[in-house]
Design an enzyme around this catalytic site. Structure first.
Site, short mmCIF file in Angstrom:
data_model
loop_
_atom_site.label_atom_id
_atom_site.label_comp_id
_atom_site.label_asym_id
_atom_site.label_seq_id
_atom_site.Cartn_x
_atom_site.Cartn_y
_atom_site.Cartn_z
N ALA A 115 1.11 -1.24 -0.24
CA ALA A 115 0.12 0.09 -0.29
C ALA A 115 0.96 1.07 -0.18
O ALA A 115 1.45 1.49 0.40
CB ALA A 115 -0.68 -0.19 1.23
N ILE A 178 15.52 -9.31 22.71
CA ILE A 178 15.53 -10.27 21.28
C ILE A 178 17.08 -10.93 21.75
O ILE A 178 17.27 -12.03 21.12
CB ILE A 178 15.74 -9.48 19.95
CG1 ILE A 178 13.84 -9.00 19.50
CG2 ILE A 178 16.16 -10.56 18.64
CD1 ILE A 178 13.45 -8.72 18.68
N ARG A 198 27.16 -3.25 24.19
CA ARG A 198 28.06 -2.43 24.31
C ARG A 198 28.32 -1.84 25.04
O ARG A 198 29.26 -0.56 25.52
CB ARG A 198 27.32 -1.53 22.89
CG ARG A 198 25.98 -0.47 23.54
CD ARG A 198 26.13 0.23 22.28
NE ARG A 198 24.00 0.72 22.72
CZ ARG A 198 23.95 1.45 22.44
NH1 ARG A 198 24.09 2.23 21.03
NH2 ARG A 198 22.30 2.36 22.15
N GLY A 264 17.73 -3.23 18.56
CA GLY A 264 16.38 -2.46 18.08
C GLY A 264 16.17 -2.69 17.40
O GLY A 264 16.14 -3.11 15.49
N ARG A 320 -8.02 -1.76 19.42
CA ARG A 320 -9.96 -1.99 19.62
C ARG A 320 -9.96 -0.53 20.44
O ARG A 320 -10.95 -0.30 19.67
CB ARG A 320 -9.55 -2.88 20.73
CG ARG A 320 -9.60 -4.43 20.52
CD ARG A 320 -9.70 -5.51 20.89
NE ARG A 320 -9.52 -6.78 21.29
CZ ARG A 320 -8.73 -7.93 22.12
NH1 ARG A 320 -8.99 -7.49 22.64
NH2 ARG A 320 -8.97 -8.65 21.39
N ALA A 342 7.15 -9.71 29.38
CA ALA A 342 8.57 -10.89 30.51
C ALA A 342 9.68 -9.89 28.97
O ALA A 342 9.45 -10.05 27.67
CB ALA A 342 7.68 -12.18 30.03
N HIS A 439 -0.18 -22.99 48.58
CA HIS A 439 1.49 -23.55 49.04
C HIS A 439 0.86 -25.09 48.47
O HIS A 439 0.62 -25.65 48.84
CB HIS A 439 1.02 -23.93 50.66
CG HIS A 439 2.46 -23.80 51.02
ND1 HIS A 439 3.67 -23.11 51.05
CD2 HIS A 439 2.92 -25.71 51.75
CE1 HIS A 439 4.89 -24.00 51.58
NE2 HIS A 439 3.87 -25.81 51.86
N GLU A 444 3.85 -17.71 45.91
CA GLU A 444 3.52 -17.25 47.15
C GLU A 444 4.53 -16.54 48.44
O GLU A 444 3.82 -15.91 48.83
CB GLU A 444 2.94 -18.21 48.18
CG GLU A 444 4.36 -19.45 48.76
CD GLU A 444 4.41 -20.62 49.06
OE1 GLU A 444 3.24 -20.79 50.39
OE2 GLU A 444 4.56 -21.78 49.16
P1 NDP Z 1 15.45 -3.17 22.43
O1 NDP Z 1 15.71 -2.15 22.42
O2 NDP Z 1 15.41 -4.16 23.45
O3 NDP Z 1 17.65 -3.72 22.85
C1 NDP Z 1 19.01 -2.81 21.84
C2 NDP Z 1 19.79 -4.09 22.98
O4 NDP Z 1 21.09 -3.91 21.00
C3 NDP Z 1 20.56 -2.97 23.48
O5 NDP Z 1 21.20 -3.83 24.63
C4 NDP Z 1 21.10 -1.93 23.42
O6 NDP Z 1 22.70 -1.59 24.22
C5 NDP Z 1 21.76 -2.65 21.75
N1 NDP Z 1 22.29 -1.58 21.33
C6 NDP Z 1 22.08 -0.49 20.32
N2 NDP Z 1 22.17 -0.25 19.66
C7 NDP Z 1 23.27 -0.56 19.30
C8 NDP Z 1 24.84 -0.39 18.54
N3 NDP Z 1 24.70 0.50 17.52
N4 NDP Z 1 25.95 -1.22 18.43
C9 NDP Z 1 25.44 -2.61 19.85
N5 NDP Z 1 24.73 -2.57 20.56
C10 NDP Z 1 23.27 -1.56 20.30
O7 NDP Z 1 15.02 -4.12 21.14
P2 NDP Z 1 15.31 -5.51 20.64
O8 NDP Z 1 16.08 -5.54 18.89
O9 NDP Z 1 16.07 -6.67 21.06
O10 NDP Z 1 13.94 -5.54 21.09
C11 NDP Z 1 13.09 -4.72 19.32
C12 NDP Z 1 11.33 -4.41 20.90
O11 NDP Z 1 11.03 -5.85 20.67
C13 NDP Z 1 11.62 -4.54 21.82
O12 NDP Z 1 12.25 -3.35 22.62
C14 NDP Z 1 10.30 -5.21 22.81
O13 NDP Z 1 9.77 -3.80 22.72
C15 NDP Z 1 10.38 -5.87 21.30
N6 NDP Z 1 10.02 -7.09 22.01
C16 NDP Z 1 9.14 -7.98 23.17
C17 NDP Z 1 9.79 -9.13 23.48
C18 NDP Z 1 9.16 -9.58 24.69
O14 NDP Z 1 7.49 -8.50 25.34
N7 NDP Z 1 9.11 -10.61 25.36
C19 NDP Z 1 10.46 -10.18 22.64
C20 NDP Z 1 10.95 -9.41 21.64
C21 NDP Z 1 11.00 -8.50 21.11
P3 NDP Z 1 21.90 -0.46 25.71
O15 NDP Z 1 21.31 -1.16 26.40
O16 NDP Z 1 23.44 0.60 25.61
O17 NDP Z 1 21.42 0.42 24.86
#
Ligand code: NDP
Length: 453
Positions: A115, A178, A198, A264, A320, A342, A439, A444
């Protein structure tokens, strides 16, 4: 060619788009839903669902070992990656087909294709034109890849579900949801995992105790960590993929065809022709108001493509609420205050509300009482595993309200989902204390926490 018109045109059949389309159709709206891939979006097709199935698969590694302590004979179990990948693929196709059937039953017209807006009121899909009273953008997000030399060799989470072979050696870059989830599940399935951070620790933004306890547990399970380290270059060599590193670890690392970048995700809004629609983009995302409306009053957006929270249940709630407000005049609102979340790591993380640090920042250092416990759950005693469960309550001293609940341990996600009801209702520590324990359970412990710090 004449355009086709409807009450609601939804772009994207993921969690948010499907929820909005179904709810609006239930309110009597004529709905057209556009999708360029399988119906289901990131959660069903290449995220939460396939990930959780793989997490389940990985649990068996521990169950076989634990069973010996309970009197079962040792089994030399063999795991087959291709069998799992095929089974997961079949299951997501089955779920996608279920969604398609539901859409058909509800009279929602599904159009496949990409789209793009050609003006603020018209969307084109492979030469076909559509107009609508209201348009909802629910196109989700996609993995971000930095411009690192050799980035073409790496996998994102999307590709991890389809790897033709399980890597013996896997590098995971990123310590977010992830990265942590894949590091744990691939480690349990037998890959040798090195996780490159990092920063100094995983899961930035989570309660500090959770971060430390989980990272220690993951290390005990055999995951190698390289904190304060960045990837400078990835090269293909005869021995595998070679990573040049900088920072605390500067010696290189060679792995198999397995380098997962999980640094991310960003809104997937390129190619939508938003310029033609005059829709404003702020910091790479669709800026929306509390009614999910963009700067164009008839164009709305929900889910990961907006400037709000990237979680499936939030996208569903937003979809919704949008449909209730716009097609049934109902005052439905999304509660962003207490979002339980989680991490399906091993051990699992469940959390709702404020971390200790955030509570102290918001309420003042002296106004926060913390209750915590660390123990070995009964299950592990006979299994002979030194796995510790860790729980924490963060309480507002003045009102006695429980403002944060955190857990690392078996079934943390299931437990925290129920505790989240109490937290959302504004339960106090006294309410927790007045709740009879069930229990013997792990949960608990939340109603028997006595000592504070
Ligand atoms: P997140 O934002 O959770 O984590 C990104 C990670 O990558 C951080 O550790 C960050 O480090 C690091 N990072 C960022 N930029 C760089 C870089 N240039 N070089 C090296 N490391 C870097 O992203 P994810 O990709 O893990 O997940 C994306 C989104 O997906 C989450 O925000 C979440 O909302 C959703 N998700 C939820 C799940 C769940 O509910 N169980 C499961 C999977 C995804 P730093 O800490 O230093 O910033």
């Amino acid at each position: 060619m004449a355009s086709e018109s409807c009450d609601l045109l939804v772009i994207g059949a993921g969690s948010g788009g499907l929820a909005a389309a179904k709810r609006a159709a239930g309110h009597g709206a004529k709905v057209i839903l556009i999708e360029e891939d399988l119906v289901g979006g990131t959660c069903v097709i290449r995220g939460c669902i396939p990930k959780k199935l793989m997490v389940y698969a990985s649990h068996f590694a521990h169950l076989y070992e634990d069973a010996v302590g309970y009197g079962w004979q040792k089994v030399e179990a063999r795991f087959d990656w291709q069998t799992l990948v095929s089974a997961v693929d079949r299951e997501i196709r089955r779920l996608s087909a279920l969604h398609v059937g539901l859409l058909e039953n509800m009279g929602i017209r599904l159009v496949y294709g990409h789209a793009g807006f050609i003006d603020p009121r018209t969307v084109e899909v492979d030469g076909r034109k559509f107009t609508a009273t209201k348009i909802l953008i629910a196109v989700g997000s996609e993995a971000v890849l930095p411009p690192t030399p050799g980035i073409e060799y790496v996998a994102t989470s999307r590709r991890m579900f389809k790897l033709p072979e399980q890597p013996d050696r896997l590098a995971v870059i990123g310590g977010g949801y992830i990265g942590v989830e894949f590091a744990c599940l691939m480690n349990s399935l037998g890959s040798q995992v090195t996780q490159i951070l990092r920063g100094d620790a995983i899961l930035r933004g989570f309660d500090e105790d959770i971060r430390l306890h989980l990272q220690q547990s993951m290390a005990n399970h055999g995951i190698a960590f390289c904190p304060d380290t960045e990837v400078e270059k990835i090269e293909k060599t005869a021995a595998g993929l070679s990573l040049s590193l900088a920072g605390a670890r500067s010696s290189g690392l060679t792995v198999d065809a397995g380098v997962l970048f999980a640094v991310g995700r960003a809104p997937n809004i390129g190619g939508l022709g938003l310029d033609n629609a005059g829709v404003e983009i702020v910091k790479g995302a669709l800026a929306v108001d509390e009614r999910a409306r963009t700067n164009q009053p008839h164009i709305y957006a929900v889910g990961d493509c907006t400037n709000r929270v990237m979680l499936t249940p939030v996208a569903i709630a937003e979809g919704r609420a949008f449909a209730d407000r716009e097609f049934a005049n109902l005052p439905t609102r999304v509660n962003y205050n207490t979002i339980p979340t989680a991490v399906f790591s091993q051990p699992e993380v469940g959390t709702v509300g404020l971390s200790e640090a955030e509570a102290k920042r918001q309420l003042g250092e002296a106004s926060v009482t913390v209750y915590r416990a660390r123990f070995r759950s009964l299950y592990y005693n006979l299994a002979g595993r030194d796995e510790r469960t860790w729980i924490k309550l963060v309480v507002d001293r003045q009102s006695d309200r429980v403002v944060g609940v955190h857990m690392v341990g078996k079934d943390a996600a299931e437990i925290i989902q129920s505790v989240a009801i109490a937290v959302t209702m504004g339960a106090t520590k006294r309410d927790f204390d007045a709740t009879m324990a069930l229990h013997p359970t792990t949960a608990e412990e939340f109603v028997t926490l006595m000592s504070s710090s």
